[in-house]
Write an enzyme that holds these catalytic residues in place. Structure first.
Site, PDB file in Angstrom:
ATOM      1  N   CYS A  84       0.856  -1.192   0.000  1.00  0.00           N
ATOM      2  CA  CYS A  84       0.000   0.000   0.000  1.00  0.00           C
ATOM      3  C   CYS A  84       0.890   1.239   0.000  1.00  0.00           C
ATOM      4  CB  CYS A  84      -0.898   0.042   1.238  1.00  0.00           C
ATOM      5  SG  CYS A  84      -1.753  -1.482   1.605  1.00  0.00           S
TER       6      CYS A  84
ATOM      7  N   CYS B 195       2.309   3.194  -3.280  1.00  0.00           N
ATOM      8  CA  CYS B 195       1.550   4.234  -3.983  1.00  0.00           C
ATOM      9  C   CYS B 195       1.045   5.312  -3.042  1.00  0.00           C
ATOM     10  CB  CYS B 195       0.345   3.628  -4.699  1.00  0.00           C
ATOM     11  SG  CYS B 195       0.796   2.489  -6.000  1.00  0.00           S
ATOM     12  N   HIS B 196       0.668   4.913  -1.833  1.00  0.00           N
ATOM     13  CA  HIS B 196      -0.087   5.819  -0.974  1.00  0.00           C
ATOM     14  C   HIS B 196       0.716   6.488   0.120  1.00  0.00           C
ATOM     15  CE1 HIS B 196      -3.960   4.966  -2.761  1.00  0.00           C
ATOM     16  NE2 HIS B 196      -3.753   3.673  -2.653  1.00  0.00           N
TER      17      HIS B 196
ATOM     18  N   CYS C 152      -7.943  -1.998  -5.185  1.00  0.00           N
ATOM     19  CA  CYS C 152      -6.508  -1.680  -5.185  1.00  0.00           C
ATOM     20  C   CYS C 152      -5.696  -2.971  -5.099  1.00  0.00           C
ATOM     21  CB  CYS C 152      -6.148  -0.794  -3.985  1.00  0.00           C
ATOM     22  SG  CYS C 152      -6.417   0.959  -4.274  1.00  0.00           S
TER      23      CYS C 152
ATOM     24  N   CYS D 199     -35.304   0.447  10.062  1.00  0.00           N
ATOM     25  CA  CYS D 199     -34.221   1.146  10.771  1.00  0.00           C
ATOM     26  C   CYS D 199     -34.804   2.361  11.500  1.00  0.00           C
ATOM     27  CB  CYS D 199     -33.158   1.630   9.801  1.00  0.00           C
ATOM     28  SG  CYS D 199     -32.606   0.426   8.589  1.00  0.00           S
TER      29      CYS D 199
ATOM     30  N   CYS E  41     -36.577   2.330  15.155  1.00  0.00           N
ATOM     31  CA  CYS E  41     -35.741   2.411  16.349  1.00  0.00           C
ATOM     32  C   CYS E  41     -34.888   3.673  16.339  1.00  0.00           C
ATOM     33  CB  CYS E  41     -34.821   1.197  16.444  1.00  0.00           C
ATOM     34  SG  CYS E  41     -35.664  -0.315  16.915  1.00  0.00           S
ATOM     35  N   HIS E  42     -34.155   3.884  15.250  1.00  0.00           N
ATOM     36  CA  HIS E  42     -33.092   4.884  15.266  1.00  0.00           C
ATOM     37  C   HIS E  42     -33.537   6.289  14.937  1.00  0.00           C
ATOM     38  CE1 HIS E  42     -30.055   1.960  16.108  1.00  0.00           C
ATOM     39  NE2 HIS E  42     -30.434   1.200  15.103  1.00  0.00           N
TER      40      HIS E  42
ATOM     41  N   ARG F 204     -23.010  -5.273  11.003  1.00  0.00           N
ATOM     42  CA  ARG F 204     -23.948  -4.673  11.947  1.00  0.00           C
ATOM     43  C   ARG F 204     -25.341  -4.588  11.318  1.00  0.00           C
ATOM     44  NH1 ARG F 204     -25.762  -3.814  17.043  1.00  0.00           N
ATOM     45  NH2 ARG F 204     -27.199  -5.173  15.987  1.00  0.00           N
TER      46      ARG F 204
ATOM     47  N   CYS G 247     -28.763  -6.218  12.815  1.00  0.00           N
ATOM     48  CA  CYS G 247     -29.989  -5.465  13.052  1.00  0.00           C
ATOM     49  C   CYS G 247     -31.171  -6.091  12.312  1.00  0.00           C
ATOM     50  CB  CYS G 247     -29.836  -4.026  12.562  1.00  0.00           C
ATOM     51  SG  CYS G 247     -28.996  -2.940  13.742  1.00  0.00           S
TER      52      CYS G 247
END
Lengths: 285, 138, 109
Positions: free
Chosen positions: A101, A104-105, A138, A201, A204-205, A242, A246
């Site tokens: 990595c 290039c980065h 990549c 979703c 609840c949220h 996650r 849920c």
């Protein structure tokens, strides 16, 4: 139908209150290592008009005081130990191209700001990319190395590293232009009820954040802190995993990790957090 | 007084949801204490146990024990399948007889810390930690 | 057999002679308690870090016995007196007989 659901949830919530709640100091601010300020409260972005949410809040705000404390110091935060494994991976040459990595980065710190704008439309690929799909692109196309499994340790460690160098920067994912169609799909998924429990979703949220579900203090479901170290399984967890959890909790068959539906949902949910700081790797319940 | 089916169901749910029913100790807490103290009397005072009143998740509960001058401190989780949690033995270069760590608690229970003092006496501190069950796959 | 076990310690780089400092340690380790069962119902055997020691210039600071109730990625914070310049040596002992170590120098000014 709606009345029954409301009264059922009212019963659940009422039952939870008597034995006390794991309340955090909801006005506390998050400063990491005594110097890195994390924005955990911000005005809701314009696209959330009509949702009833005027202030967006990071999941950190909703956690118990002890859990909040874990995240305030990079040594105490167990999620940070996995960024070290990622730094090793970052500098390791892998694949047919003989690159790492770093080739290039540069350094991981040079990647500051990247995590803040993902998921993002990739013009060449003609699709919205998540950090995971971009990292794997990549690896396979530039490095000639094997892709990492979605939401497994190697990938999660790297995501944690890349999130950590963007901490404190505001989440800023684009929802217009070529990304708009994916964003709309994500929004529709967010508001679609699923499962035997017939919950979306938003139920609840958006409608019940701040309330208790059994003894859990419901958050607004923001993902600015992902990948997150959950006390429950004592490891890093990814966004799609996650989502799966849920949706499974509504007793529905769920989409798979890496699916176009979850990519769209990730873009939409990330955009609900536009303005909060990138916080990963965070510590949550 | 007769209950409707709904009331009975709600009462049962209420008991189930109130997850503060203390777990019975599975193993011999007294045996562990006796091994540590050799049967000596255990007093109180001079030892501090800091643990949350309500643990957000039983898998990772932060605790701290502090007993100035102690030789060692043993921690027991009385409601775990195996009560032993750990023993902290302080050497000559310990700056304080204090330690913090993170432990697993199987359910709501008393956590006990017992310190062995240089004169052969023992003191203990106890705290109940409520372990909650979350709603979202918690 | 645990893999990817990484220890980390935080020790101040210098201290005054006789000063008490706080040391934090963390090691990534699953701490398999022996209470869990796999998908087939078989008990996953216990495999934990069972002991941690910290010495300074070969003198004992703390010697801790860990039991399965210690959380995954065991964290330990404690205090040490620094009488002179020297080296802290940290050692973790695994059930499978592996031994992990880390060390940190500290200068007394």
């Amino acid at each position: 139908m709606k009345k029954t659901l409301l009264s059922a949830s009212a019963v659940c919530l009422a039952m939870a209150v008597p034995f006390g709640s794991v309340m955090a100091d909801e006005n506390a601010d998050l400063i990491i290592n005594g110097e890195l300020e994390i924005t955990v409260r911000a005005p809701a972005p314009a696209h959330m008009e009509g949702t009833g949410i005027s202030e967006i809040m990071s999941g950190w705000v909703f956690r118990a005081t002890e859990t909040q404390a874990f995240e305030m110091d990079d040594f105490e935060n167990p999620g940070m130990i996995f960024t070290e494994a990622a730094i090793d991976a970052w500098n390791t040459v892998e694949g047919e191209a003989g690159e790492s990595c770093a080739s290039c980065h540069g350094t991981p710190e040079d990647m500051a700001g990247v995590s803040a704008v993902y998921p993002r439309w990739n013009e060449g690929a003609g699709e919205v990319r998540t950090m995971t799909t971009q990292i794997n692109d990549c690896r396979t196309e530039q490095m000639g190395a094997e892709a990492w499994d979605y939401d497994k340790n190697d990938m999660l460690n790297m995501q944690a590293l890349l999130a950590s160098v963007s901490r404190g920067m505001p989440v800023d994912v684009a929802i217009d232009g070529p990304a708009a169609e994916t964003w709309e799909m994500g929004r529709e998924l967010y508001y679609t009820r699923t499962g035997q429990l017939d919950l979306s979703c938003a139920n609840c949220h958006e409608q019940n954040y701040g309330n208790l579900i059994r003894a859990d203090h419901l958050s607004q479901g923001m993902i600015n802190g992902f990948p997150t170290y959950r006390l429950k399984n004592a490891r890093l967890n990814g966004v799609h995993s996650r989502f799966r959890g849920c949706v499974r909790d509504t007793r529905a068959e769920t989409y798979s990790v890496g699916s176009p539906e979850f990519v769209a949902l990730e873009l939409y949910v990330a955009s609900r957090g536009n303005g909060l700081s990138v916080e990963g790797p965070s510590v949550r319940n | 007084m007769s209950f409707t089916r709904r009331e009975t169901l709600l009462m049962a749910m209420g008991t189930a949801f109130a997850a503060v029913v203390p777990f019975k100790a599975f193993a011999d807490v007294d045996g562990d204490i006796a091994t540590f103290t050799g049967g000596a009397e255990v007093g109180t005072g001079g030892i501090t146990l800091i643990a949350p009143e309500i643990a957000e998740n039983g898998n990772t509960v932060p605790i701290e024990v502090d007993a100035p001058g102690a030789v060692s401190i043993m921690v027991l989780a009385t409601g775990n399948p195996t009560p032993a949690v750990g023993t902290f033995n302080f050497g000559p270069l310990a700056g304080a007889q204090r330690a913090s760590t993170r432990i697993r608690l199987a359910g709501t229970q008393d956590v006990i810390a017992i310190a062995k003092m240089p004169d052969g006496s023992f003191v203990q501190a106890t705290q109940e930690v409520k372990v909650t069950i979350g709603g979202c796959g918690g | 057999m645990a893999d990817n076990v990484t220890p980390r310690v935080r020790v101040p780089r210098e201290a005054a002679a006789g000063e008490t400092i706080t040391i934090k340690t963390l090691i990534s380790h699953p701490m398999e308690s022996g209470q869990r069962k796999d998908g087939d119902g078989n008990v996953i055997p216990r495999s934990i870090i069972n002991r941690f020691t910290c010495e300074f210039n070969s003198e004992m600071v703390i010697d801790v016995t860990f039991e399965p109730a210690i959380s995954t990625n065991p964290f330990l914070e404690f205090e040490a007196v620094v009488p002179e310049s020297g080296t802290f040596v940290f050692t973790w002992y695994d059930d499978d007989s592996s031994v992990y170590t880390d060390s940190k120098d500290i200068a007394v000014n």
